[in-house]
Design an enzyme around this catalytic site. Structure first.
Site, short mmCIF file in Angstrom:
data_model
loop_
_atom_site.label_atom_id
_atom_site.label_comp_id
_atom_site.label_asym_id
_atom_site.label_seq_id
_atom_site.Cartn_x
_atom_site.Cartn_y
_atom_site.Cartn_z
N HIS A 70 -26.01 -7.37 -20.87
CA HIS A 70 -25.14 -6.25 -20.52
C HIS A 70 -23.70 -6.47 -20.98
CE1 HIS A 70 -24.19 -8.41 -16.59
NE2 HIS A 70 -23.03 -7.83 -16.77
N ASN B 164 -29.79 -2.83 -9.75
CA ASN B 164 -28.47 -3.45 -9.71
C ASN B 164 -28.13 -3.80 -8.26
OD1 ASN B 164 -25.96 -4.34 -10.55
ND2 ASN B 164 -25.07 -2.29 -10.67
N ASP C 209 -31.56 -10.74 -18.76
CA ASP C 209 -30.21 -10.30 -19.14
C ASP C 209 -29.49 -11.37 -19.96
OD1 ASP C 209 -27.89 -8.91 -19.32
OD2 ASP C 209 -27.55 -8.69 -17.16
N ASN D 206 -20.64 5.48 -7.22
CA ASN D 206 -20.62 4.03 -7.26
C ASN D 206 -19.49 3.48 -6.39
OD1 ASN D 206 -21.54 1.49 -8.29
ND2 ASN D 206 -19.71 1.45 -9.57
N GLY E 61 -16.64 -10.55 -13.51
CA GLY E 61 -16.05 -11.45 -14.50
C GLY E 61 -16.94 -12.66 -14.69
N ASN E 62 -17.77 -12.95 -13.68
CA ASN E 62 -18.70 -14.07 -13.77
C ASN E 62 -19.97 -13.70 -14.53
OD1 ASN E 62 -17.55 -15.54 -10.80
ND2 ASN E 62 -17.98 -16.72 -12.64
N SER E 63 -20.09 -12.46 -14.99
CA SER E 63 -21.26 -12.10 -15.77
C SER E 63 -21.35 -13.00 -16.98
CB SER E 63 -21.16 -10.64 -16.24
OG SER E 63 -21.55 -9.78 -15.21
N PHE F 18 -25.86 -13.10 -13.71
CA PHE F 18 -25.73 -11.70 -14.18
C PHE F 18 -25.58 -10.67 -13.09
CE2 PHE F 18 -29.82 -9.49 -13.47
CZ PHE F 18 -30.68 -10.55 -13.20
N ASP F 19 -25.78 -11.04 -11.82
CA ASP F 19 -25.70 -10.01 -10.77
C ASP F 19 -25.49 -10.75 -9.45
OD1 ASP F 19 -25.80 -7.51 -9.57
OD2 ASP F 19 -27.95 -7.19 -9.87
#
Lengths: 706, 706
Positions: B59, B186, B195, B301, B626-628, B644-645
């Site tokens: 993503h 999500n 991901d 959201n 930001g940690n994705s 990723f989540d």
């Protein structure tokens, strides 16, 4: 869902699950202890004291609670707790406690005049013999009788039930406990509902059933259940007795395929289309929206359940498995005596089943034209009643007998609150469009006669019918209900005329349907004999599909792994009530409950393993609609809970029991005891049931001697 | 979220979690191995080969994948797999790999000219010193520099990052693997998403950053991570490094209370009202519906996240806990040197924070009048740009510097697709009604000057503005963007005139805001010193709130019990992909994946305990936006997954880390290896990373020598 009489035959399996009694003691449903398990007509309940105290689900008693509510004291909100018997209130004239006292095989009597017949004649012969047996049985006052069919025409039983008509409300927790989570949590484990209520059965001073009277006395049941005071844990034996309504597990592979490939998908599609039609027709019309709210809720519920059942049957590979079982049976069959005759009947049944496929779209649409309308259905009921009233009551069509007239009147009245012409027209327009799209040989000439063969004619017909009919007027509907049959038939109201035309189709389709039903009643026993015989050859017993007769299921308290990486524990706790509490219904736990939880005031009902108060628990027991209120018992037959719901993954269990997914949801008897000991105290009932008054694990010190 | 430099100080806790290395080896983020962890600007990534191979989330690479898609080859659908380096394609001119090589404390330099000042002057002095430090650092080409603030004004650091501008796409699975479950899943563990995507960093032949050129060569990083070939299990040590964006965990109790009692509830209420307004305004207008679809999705959201954050903070009793911590600190403080001065600053900070409460409704509404409109926001941006363009670039307001003009132009163009006059008017009407309901001293005179003081005036003003403005025309907006400032200011377009008036309010409110920000920058360090000192007195270390700098978190692979009776396992498996598969996006697993699962073709990546292929796993690591893409490492620093989540229950973790609920969701490196070995094979990449080619647990036999 075993017949009690089958339990001795599965003794080994029951002992394997942990049962500690003798299955023979459970095998006669008309004798103790099974006779403690009673029907309320739609729900199950059980006696829990020698003074006729009955426990069932709160949701089964909702009508009685509502009936006794006043603007000053809303029992739905406040709950109810009769301090003495004198304070117990009537559950209403329609409330019943039905105690089975006879269960007799009468197959020969029922089939004697059917033999040699086929189709409609076979059907009518079975129906006439059944009605005669019921009439004979009900000649003795105070009983309700019925003939039930086991294994689809294979066996018939006469059931006699003592019909107790004075039922009183004794104790109900507030709705915010009794149906905590309500529709949102319905089918959704983990649940946290205190879904229990107490009734008491009363009879006349002579001990016979009687209508409500202050002179009546508590009924003295031959059997009652003892409430357990021991803890529960995962893996513990559990069994359940009750009156499950209907299952379809012995249907043929072709019927499974029809269900998965057509019935359920087409139901999903049609319900979605009708919902959209209603939503379009009510958009911007708040009044119409309110009138159709219940119908919309029902359509959504039907849609959701159909989708759930479809998902479940696919997930469990139900069609493929039934095909495999059937093929194995057919391969085994030739080694049996009478194989050729049995096979001939099986093949003939398959042809009858296949023949219904040719008109299934038509039958579905014609059914919905009545089921989803108010005025048109009313008009058709009035015409049909005028027809049936010309016959002796015993010969009238089921649903149009004298006993049904009050229900028809109620429906004709209710239409007043649930009808808006634009919406009924929109529903019919949607159904008629689909009818026009059917192949010519499936279309119903009477529908075309009334509504024309194209969209413009349908629109014009709907406009003409609904702008001129007087049936929107409740008084007019009731006038026609009271009128003599010839007067009804002579009505010139355009909707009554349309109904008269459509009734010709209804009678013709009904005749086709009954002919098919008669043939299947005659032929299906061969299929059942094949399946039962093949199962027996492999050492497996087979129970009949559910038919509202008393059944027993045994198993264990068991967790559920519904999806990858998701696991549900089998016991919920009061901590979950606090987690779900929002203050807004259906998650508005009352202050006394929240306070007692906060105080951790659990006493002897605390779960020793979890260190807190449990609320609901999960078993792998076999249930379906009708099992609401069923007593759940431990290995020694003591009451440990009440069945009240099942999990979403089990929606498809009416067709297929899949042990990975099928669970039943029960209210823990310890939660009931805790509520009655510490939250909304009812020491008099704990005492009556021989339970500790304060939650401590000892008998009550004081006694009120009632 | 520890600074790498803090890790030696928490060595004991890391060893307790199971770390097997020396924390000192991780303490310098500008040296190996921490320098293998890079920023993509918004996402995190890491080098995984000496040839500049970078792994991050699918993503995070979505834009690059989309950019290289053609009608003939949609890489989103098909995925991408460069057979050789020559086949690798540019991730676009905006793609960056940022390698930190300097991290230097410059607090004295930043605060030198601020000392003795207050309010806006303090703010401006810090800003000027920061801009000067950045400009000096960026004088050397090829670097991006920034000044970051630790512990809210307590410490300032200069960060220098090598700015690699030639980034190429190497390998991406199809979207149906990379974002399996997408928006529906999500935040919803259990997840089943692959991901991950590979990039490669390229530099000029001289080794310096350069724009994309065929002559560029792979960057040779000083450090890269080794991919683990060992299994994972619950309880295993895990750590994660990355660039988390922003947290608020060191805010004061008053700020926590404001967040829980006002900010989040009012956001929920306002977003719901705006959604309803947009829905009413777009009802029956399909074109308007499409134009506002993205804005509606964003409102939903925001609403969902605000509700989730609110639920979480309440569940964790965040306000009460911070009050307790703060009271404990204030009770301890008097025993410390400088206690009186610190306490004075703490109390002064509390007053500044309290002062913002008086205008919070006004500030929220004025902000939304710009954030939720297209044309009005555009007009205000044009007026503001005209103002800022009169200054030297370095002195312009952030967001209106030369570097920002392309973004402003893009937004002005985008309005063409996202605007419908009736909807913008409906949004403004809703916000203006709320503004009129404010107390008189909160209302903004300029808003009243433009829109009047009552509903009728507002309706008339909106009608007049939107029926006559020329700004709905993209060409006119772009003409004003290009026009000289005096010409913009002289525009007689009614919306430009309104924006000119509102700009006076914007500047005044901005000034108030910066004065408050300056005061808090000056005063908050006292609060932080109190909290850090008190924590230290109890043996606890304190990390600064996240600020997009490199942080490390350590912990374990851990299950989650989110609710009563619900338990989530920490590892998901490919069986879950099959369960979720419907054939419809986002649950449309591609055939090669389903086939490989059906074949149980797992090789050496199979989980020995579960006997199947794992997909994602769950840890208790501390993450935020930001940690994705952050690398997840085992006790020896080997790569075991990519973050990723996070789970829904962790939405409130930006304010409070609650160990019961906070989890992070990672793609298992074994799933990545399996996809590249058996589903969409990329033996060249497995080989480059030193991994077995066929999933077997051995080094590859063949080698292509690249």
């Amino acid at each position: 869902m075993w017949l009690p009489s089958q339990l001795p035959g599965i003794e080994e399996a029951m002992r394997g699950s942990g049962f500690q009694g003798d299955p023979k003691d459970l095998s006669d449903l008309s004798r103790p202890p099974m006779s403690a398990v009673v029907s309320l007509g739609g729900c199950t309940a059980s006696f829990v004291s020698p003074q006729g105290l009955v426990v069932t689900n709160h949701h089964c008693a909702h009508g009685a609670i509502q009936l006794n509510s006043t603007p000053e004291n809303n029992l739905i909100v406040n709950g109810f707790n009769a301090a003495t018997m004198a304070d117990e209130v009537s559950a209403g004239p329609g409330a019943r406690v039905l105690v089975t006292d006879r269960f007799e095989r009468i197959t020969e009597r029922i089939l004697a005049r059917a033999r040699g017949k086929t189709g409609r004649a076979y059907h009518d012969a079975v129906e006439a013999a059944s009605k005669a047996a019921v009439a004979e049985c009900e000649a003795e006052p105070g009983y309700r009788c019925s003939v039930v069919d086991m294994y689809y025409g294979t066996d018939f039983h006469l059931i006699r039930q003592l019909e107790i008509r004075d039922v009183r409300l004794v104790y109900a927790p507030p709705d915010a406990i009794g149906s905590y989570g309500d529709e949102i949590d319905n089918f959704m484990w983990p649940r946290h509902s205190g879904d229990f209520t107490f009734y008491r059965a009363y009879v006349g001073p002579d001990g016979r059933p009687a209508a409500y009277s202050p002179d009546n006395v508590p009924f003295r049941p031959a059997a009652w259940l003892t409430v357990s005071t021991e803890p529960l844990a995962e893996g513990d034996f559990a069994m359940l007795a009750g009156y499950p309504g209907r299952t379809f597990r012995h249907r043929t592979a072709a019927e499974f395929a029809d269900q998965v490939e057509w019935q359920l998908p087409s139901r999903v599609e049609l319900m979605s289309a009708l919902l959209a039609a209603v939503e379009r027709a009510t958009a911007g019309d708040a009044d119409a929206g309110v009138r159709y709210a219940a119908q919309v809720a029902s359509l959504k519920n039907t849609l959701k359940r159909a989708q759930g059942e479809l998902d479940g049957l696919r997930r469990s590979h139900a069609v493929a498995e039934r095909r495999t079982q059937e093929a194995a049976m057919l391969a085994w069959l030739p080694s049996q005596p009478d194989a050729a005759a049995i096979r001939a009947d099986i093949d003939a049944a398959a042809e009858v089943i296949a023949s219904a496929r040719g008109t299934r779209e038509r039958d579905q649409l014609f059914g919905l034209m009545q089921a989803q309308t108010q005025l048109l259905r009313g008009a058709m009921q009035l015409q049909r009643l005028a027809l049936e009233r010309g016959k002796p009551d015993a010969e009238r069509e089921a649903g149009y007998q004298l006993r049904d007239e009050a229900r028809i009147e109620a429906a004709l009245r209710q239409a007043q609150r649930r009808y808006a012409p634009a919406v009924e027209r929109a529903i019919l327009a949607e159904l008629l469009a689909r009818h026009r799209a059917l192949p010519a040989d499936q279309r119903v000439p009477e529908i075309e006669a009334v509504f024309g063969a194209d969209a413009a004619s349908a629109a014009a017909a709907l406009e003409a019918l609904y702008s001129t009919t007087a049936l929107a007027d409740e008084a007019e509907r009731l006038r026609l209900l009271a009128a003599a049959p010839p007067e009804v038939r002579a009505s010139t109201d355009p909707l009554m005329r349309a109904a008269a035309t459509l009734q010709q189709a209804a009678l013709r389709l009904e005749d086709e349907d009954k002919a098919r039903a008669g043939e299947l009643l005659r032929l299906r026993p061969a299929y059942m004999r094949g399946m039962i015989g093949h199962a027996r050859s492999e050492g497996r017993a087979v129970y009949p599909d559910a038919n509202s007769t008393l059944r027993v299921s045994h198993g264990r308290i068991e967790s559920l792994q519904p999806r990858d990486a998701v696991s549900y524990a089998p016991l919920t706790t009061v901590e979950g009530i606090v987690e779900k509490h929002t203050g807004v219904a259906p998650f508005d736990a009352p202050a006394p409950l929240l306070d007692a939880i906060a105080r951790r005031d659990f006493g002897a009902t605390v779960d020793p393993g979890l260190g807190t108060q449990t609320v609901n628990f999960l078993t792998n027991l076999d249930t379906t609609g009708g099992n609401s209120g069923s007593p759940v018992m431990d290995a020694r037959g003591r009451l440990i809970g009440l069945n009240f719901d099942s999990n979403w993954e089990a929606v498809s269990a009416s067709w297929k029991f899949d042990p990975r997914y099928k669970r039943a949801i029960h209210v823990d008897a310890r939660y009931m005891r805790w509520i009655m000991a510490r939250v909304y105290p009812a020491p008099q009932l704990l005492h009556e049931m021989g339970l500790p008054l304060d939650g401590a694990d000892r008998a009550p010190a004081e006694a009120d001697g009632r």
